[in-house]
Design a protein around this motif. Structure first.
Motif, PDB file in Angstrom:
ATOM      1  N   ASP A  89     -45.004  -0.883  17.313  1.00  0.00           N
ATOM      2  CA  ASP A  89     -45.179  -0.008  16.153  1.00  0.00           C
ATOM      3  C   ASP A  89     -43.981   0.939  16.059  1.00  0.00           C
ATOM      4  OD1 ASP A  89     -45.933   1.929  14.305  1.00  0.00           O
ATOM      5  OD2 ASP A  89     -47.999   2.070  15.034  1.00  0.00           O
ATOM      6  N   PRO A  90     -43.310   1.020  14.905  1.00  0.00           N
ATOM      7  CA  PRO A  90     -42.164   1.935  14.747  1.00  0.00           C
ATOM      8  C   PRO A  90     -42.501   3.377  15.128  1.00  0.00           C
ATOM      9  CG  PRO A  90     -42.290   0.443  12.883  1.00  0.00           C
ATOM     10  CD  PRO A  90     -43.533   0.223  13.687  1.00  0.00           C
ATOM     11  N   ALA A  91     -43.756   3.774  14.927  1.00  0.00           N
ATOM     12  CA  ALA A  91     -44.163   5.136  15.278  1.00  0.00           C
ATOM     13  C   ALA A  91     -44.099   5.344  16.792  1.00  0.00           C
ATOM     14  CB  ALA A  91     -45.576   5.420  14.776  1.00  0.00           C
ATOM     15  N   VAL A 116     -36.214   0.450  24.197  1.00  0.00           N
ATOM     16  CA  VAL A 116     -36.062  -0.887  23.628  1.00  0.00           C
ATOM     17  C   VAL A 116     -37.427  -1.346  23.137  1.00  0.00           C
ATOM     18  CG1 VAL A 116     -35.128  -3.199  23.994  1.00  0.00           C
ATOM     19  CG2 VAL A 116     -34.340  -1.290  25.432  1.00  0.00           C
ATOM     20  N   PRO A 117     -37.688  -1.266  21.835  1.00  0.00           N
ATOM     21  CA  PRO A 117     -39.014  -1.654  21.333  1.00  0.00           C
ATOM     22  C   PRO A 117     -39.240  -3.153  21.418  1.00  0.00           C
ATOM     23  CG  PRO A 117     -37.531  -1.125  19.519  1.00  0.00           C
ATOM     24  CD  PRO A 117     -36.796  -0.774  20.780  1.00  0.00           C
ATOM     25  N   THR A 132     -53.068   3.399  24.292  1.00  0.00           N
ATOM     26  CA  THR A 132     -52.260   3.989  25.361  1.00  0.00           C
ATOM     27  C   THR A 132     -50.873   3.357  25.376  1.00  0.00           C
ATOM     28  OG1 THR A 132     -54.225   4.357  26.714  1.00  0.00           O
ATOM     29  CG2 THR A 132     -52.115   4.374  27.862  1.00  0.00           C
ATOM     30  N   LEU A 133     -49.845   4.181  25.510  1.00  0.00           N
ATOM     31  CA  LEU A 133     -48.485   3.663  25.629  1.00  0.00           C
ATOM     32  C   LEU A 133     -48.373   2.838  26.900  1.00  0.00           C
ATOM     33  CD1 LEU A 133     -46.383   6.863  24.790  1.00  0.00           C
ATOM     34  CD2 LEU A 133     -46.828   4.921  23.283  1.00  0.00           C
ATOM     35  N   LYS A 146     -48.386  -3.802  20.384  1.00  0.00           N
ATOM     36  CA  LYS A 146     -48.095  -2.747  19.409  1.00  0.00           C
ATOM     37  C   LYS A 146     -47.591  -1.488  20.110  1.00  0.00           C
ATOM     38  CE  LYS A 146     -50.387  -0.053  15.753  1.00  0.00           C
ATOM     39  NZ  LYS A 146     -51.685   0.182  15.065  1.00  0.00           N
ATOM     40  N   HIS A 147     -48.020  -1.270  21.352  1.00  0.00           N
ATOM     41  CA  HIS A 147     -47.668  -0.056  22.082  1.00  0.00           C
ATOM     42  C   HIS A 147     -46.732  -0.321  23.255  1.00  0.00           C
ATOM     43  CE1 HIS A 147     -51.409   1.066  19.954  1.00  0.00           C
ATOM     44  NE2 HIS A 147     -50.844   2.243  19.887  1.00  0.00           N
ATOM     45  N   PHE A 148     -46.096  -1.501  23.246  1.00  0.00           N
ATOM     46  CA  PHE A 148     -45.254  -1.894  24.376  1.00  0.00           C
ATOM     47  C   PHE A 148     -43.767  -1.788  24.046  1.00  0.00           C
ATOM     48  CE2 PHE A 148     -43.020  -4.945  27.106  1.00  0.00           C
ATOM     49  CZ  PHE A 148     -43.451  -4.505  28.353  1.00  0.00           C
TER      50      PHE A 148
END
Length: 801
Positions: A180-182, A174-175, A130-131, A154-156
């Protein structure tokens, strides 16, 4: 795997949280809005004998916050019924429900300790994959996701909306360091395609892009204002529409946003950017500290740089803050010789060279403020962004600037900008010097209809990514021009589709624009497959040229006025009965005649932020370009579905009679101005022309056939006319409307009833158009109508009498 967002959880229901929840509801997503449980009862709850265990108490904070948001103006929601998509709850009873959502967004108070507690709770129930994002405006990601699981990290990311979320387009992504780049790619695309935003990829630096540069601009200006002895009225005059900024300019904007919000962000940059070469500009000036200490924060405390007061008679009066005495005084007018030189320059871009060349205090102000801004943004690459266009996108979308810093620098001229910087004591970045030495004279260029930007590492112009979903009329206008007159231009969009773009002042509709509509249809029927009427100005069209109507009516040139109105009507009927599909693409204000164009198109592809209405009552007439006829026709089409006939007609009558304006495209459906099952809404206005083109192609390829003229419009005659006249007589007797208002309403009633026919009768559209035109002309002979038109021309506001 294709990721779908069907349901989101928003944690934190403050102004931003509720606003974001409403915007997700706007686009059809189910929302779970959560907040904390109150720790004590309020007086109302005590009086009712409630306890802290009652659900109504436990959800009080979230429900009160959402209710306040829904009542706020401008509204955060496209349509009131969309609020039904939001479910509320609290973080103790309902947190387990986050397991069922596709995206969790944290929007709690800007304190790291609280955010970490929230994330810890959420991770216990969050479903892997989940994002999970934060709307923080500056807390570093590495601190927020510290100690969280690998899947969480990874999803944050940070997904930073600007307030109000419905209206401001900036969506900073802002990753996190382990994102994850995706996920980043998905968030960027989702912000653009679904949320209707300008998605800007930012780095994890204090204040990100929009606030880092925007707040610098304001803080730098604070220092310039004091040094130059400018008044707040002068600054707002210099930093408003003349340079492509909102009417609220600088100090009015601060009052709306809140001075405390500005100070919080400025302090955040000052405290967390020790190596910023202009860090001293973020130091809070003494006059701002005084305002903070005395709660002069703006609208929230009813006093800021401006203060609204009322005299003994209740008349409103706005006072201004004197920055020297820090006392309120009467507003002062602001006038500069340099600004007078720009009055004849319609294109904002062309004004910048004139402004920086000014010999007065205005010219000095622009050289100081632009010089500081150019110096600052040149050094933020690669610190906050690797690409200069992201800085421009951030300021345009987040602060409502028409042009970003590098675009302004381009307009001034890069070499001239460097000259100004040096004169103001600012060093020039080596990459700018190198760029000029290579012969590059612009940060941006256009090639084959696409925008290119100067890429610093590549030392060359590179195509700006993400343009394939857009059609940018500025980029193709010259190369794809098919025909042009003084009021409009026709462009070839390719694939057999033409676009007609109004270019008159405020996109008003006069004889030149109507001639262009007819020419566009002629061309499309001869050599093309379809026609779009659309533009990318601030507004689609504010309506007919009422100045022309006033002159004809005042000179009693009724024959010429009759011909002009008939030409308008005939042009609208050509929109409807041409051999090719016609599509209207309204956005912003689509009023009066601008609304009538959309009413007669085969299809409307409206931007979500479209404010559409038949507002002719405000100038003492009825819609005369087919609008009155069309609303009677649409009521007639509904009759066939078994509704109570008079009630349906009355709704459309009131829509015109009260000059209702839809507050969104979705509300335009409720008013009958857009048609369900036929017309469509685009959330991102940047995609609007491209989407309209796709619909035009589909309609043409499906075998579009010219519609048959309508002779089957059912009108109710005396049945409706009598009911409407009884109602207007009652309203006038009760002084809800004036005698002149009653006269206009009765003229409209006569048209929409189809005259005084003795029984319901089927008539042609032309029959109704003739009644409409006759009523319009008769109202133009009224002195009070001329007074209303004259008042509108002078003030831009309707006059009631």
């Amino acid at each position: 795997m294709t990721r779908r967002i069907k349901k989101v959880a928003i944690v934190g229901s403050g102004i931003m949280g509720s606003g974001i929840a409403c915007h997700f509801a706007n686009i059809g997503v189910e929302v779970l809005l959560l907040d904390i449980v109150p720790r004590e009862l309020n007086d109302k709850e005590k009086a009712k004998g409630l306890t802290l265990e009652d659900k109504v108490v436990r959800n009080r904070l979230v429900n009160d916050a959402l209710t306040a948001s829904l009542k706020s103006k401008p509204s955060p929601i496209y349509s009131k019924k969309f609020a039904e998509r939001i479910t509320t709850g609290n973080l103790e009873d309902d947190i387990a429900k986050v397991a069922d959502v596709d995206w969790i967004m944290e929007v709690v108070v800007e304190r790291l300790d609280i955010k970490k507690i929230v994330f810890e709770k959420l991770e216990k129930y969050r479903t892997p994959g989940t994002l999970i994002t934060s709307n923080t405006s500056g807390i570093p990601i590495k601190f927020m996701n510290e100690g969280r699981s690998e899947d969480f990290q990874k999803h944050f990311a940070v997904t930073h909306f600007f307030n109000p979320p419905r209206y401001l387009k900036l969506f900073e992504v802002v990753p996190g360091p382990n994102c994850d780049p995706a996920v980043t790619d998905f968030l960027m695309e989702y912000g653009d395609k679904f949320l209707g935003k300008t998605s800007v990829l930012a780095k994890d630096t204090p204040a990100f892009i929009g606030n880092r540069i925007g707040i610098f601009g304001i803080m730098s200006l604070f220092h310039v204002v004091k040094d130059m002895g400018l008044t707040i009225e002068e600054v707002d005059k210099l930093t408003g529409p003349v340079i492509g900024r909102p009417k609220s300019a600088t100090f009015r904007t601060i009052d709306v946003v809140g001075l405390d919000t500005l100070v919080h962000t400025a302090n955040g940059v000052k405290d967390n950017c020790p190596n910023d070469e202009m860090r001293d500009q973020f130091v809070i000036p003494d006059f701002v500290n005084h305002m903070m200490e005395n709660k002069m924060l703006g609208s929230k405390t009813k006093q800021g740089f401006y203060k609204m007061t009322k005299d003994a008679n209740g008349k409103r009066n706005i006072l201004s803050l004197d920055l020297n005495t820090l006392e309120y005084r009467e507003k002062k007018s602001a006038k500069f010789a340099t600004l007078e030189l720009t009055k004849t320059i319609d294109n904002v871009t062309d004004r910048f060279k004139v402004l920086v060349a000014g010999k007065d205090k205005a010219g000095e102000f622009y050289r100081k403020s632009f010089g500081a801004m150019f110096a600052y943004v040149q050094n933020r690459i690669p610190e906050i962004s690797d690409e200069l266009y992201r800085i421009d996108d951030g300021l345009r979308a987040g602060f409502g600037w028409e042009h970003g810093p590098f675009q302004i620098w381009d307009a001034v001229g890069i070499a001239k900008g460097v000259e100004i910087m040096k004169a103001e004591g600012h060093a020039v970045a080596s990459w700018v010097t190198e760029m000029l030495e290579k012969g590059e004279t612009s940060f941006y260029s256009v090639k084959d209809g696409a925008t290119y930007y100067y890429d610093i590492p590549a030392k060359a112009q590179v195509k700006k990514p993400g343009q394939d979903s857009f059609i940018i009329l500025d980029n193709i206008r010259k190369s794809n021009e098919v025909w042009k007159n003084s009021g409009a231009v026709i462009e070839d969009l390719g694939d057999g589709i033409l676009n007609l773009e109004f270019q008159s002042k405020m996109n008003t509709i006069g004889g030149d624009v109507l001639a262009a509509v007819n020419k566009a249809i002629d061309l499309a029927e001869t050599n093309y497959q379809g026609l779009i009427v659309g533009n990318q100005a601030a507004n689609f069209s504010v309506g007919a040229n009422i100045g022309m109507i006033f002159m004809m009516a005042a000179e009693q040139e009724y024959t010429e006025l009759n011909q002009a109105i008939k030409y308008f009507q005939d042009t609208m009927m050509r929109m409807r009965y041409s051999a090719i599909p016609t599509i209207s693409a309204p956005h912003g204000m689509a009023l009066g005649g601008g609304c009538e164009i959309s009413l007669h198109a085969d299809k409307v592809v409206a931007a979500a932020e479209t404010y559409m209405g038949l507002v002719e009552f405000g100038v003492g007439v009825i819609p005369g370009g087919g609008g009155s006829k069309e609303m009677a026709l649409r009521a007639s089409d509904t009759f066939r579905k078994g509704d109570v006939q008079l009630n349906v007609l009355q709704e459309n009558f009131l829509t015109i009679g009260t000059a209702k304006v839809a507050t969104s495209a979705y509300e335009a459906f409720d008013l009958g101005l857009l048609q369900k099952g036929k017309d469509v809404v685009v959330v991102n206005k940047d995609r609007q022309i491209a989407v309209a083109k796709k619909h035009a192609i589909l309609m043409a390829e499906a075998g579009y056939t010219q519609p048959a003229t309508r002779n089957d419009v059912l009108v109710l005659g005396k049945q409706a006319l009598g009911a409407f006249m009884v109602a207007t007589d009652s309203m006038q007797a009760s002084r809800f409307i004036s005698e002149h208002d009653q006269k206009i309403a009765n003229k409209l009633a006569y048209v929409m009833a189809g005259g005084d026919l003795s029984e319901p009768t089927k008539v042609s559209e032309q029959y109704l158009l003739d009644l409409e035109r006759e009523a319009f002309l008769s109202l133009c002979t009224e002195r009070k109508t001329l007074e209303r038109i004259q008042h509108m021309l002078k003030t831009g506001k309707p006059l009631r009498n």
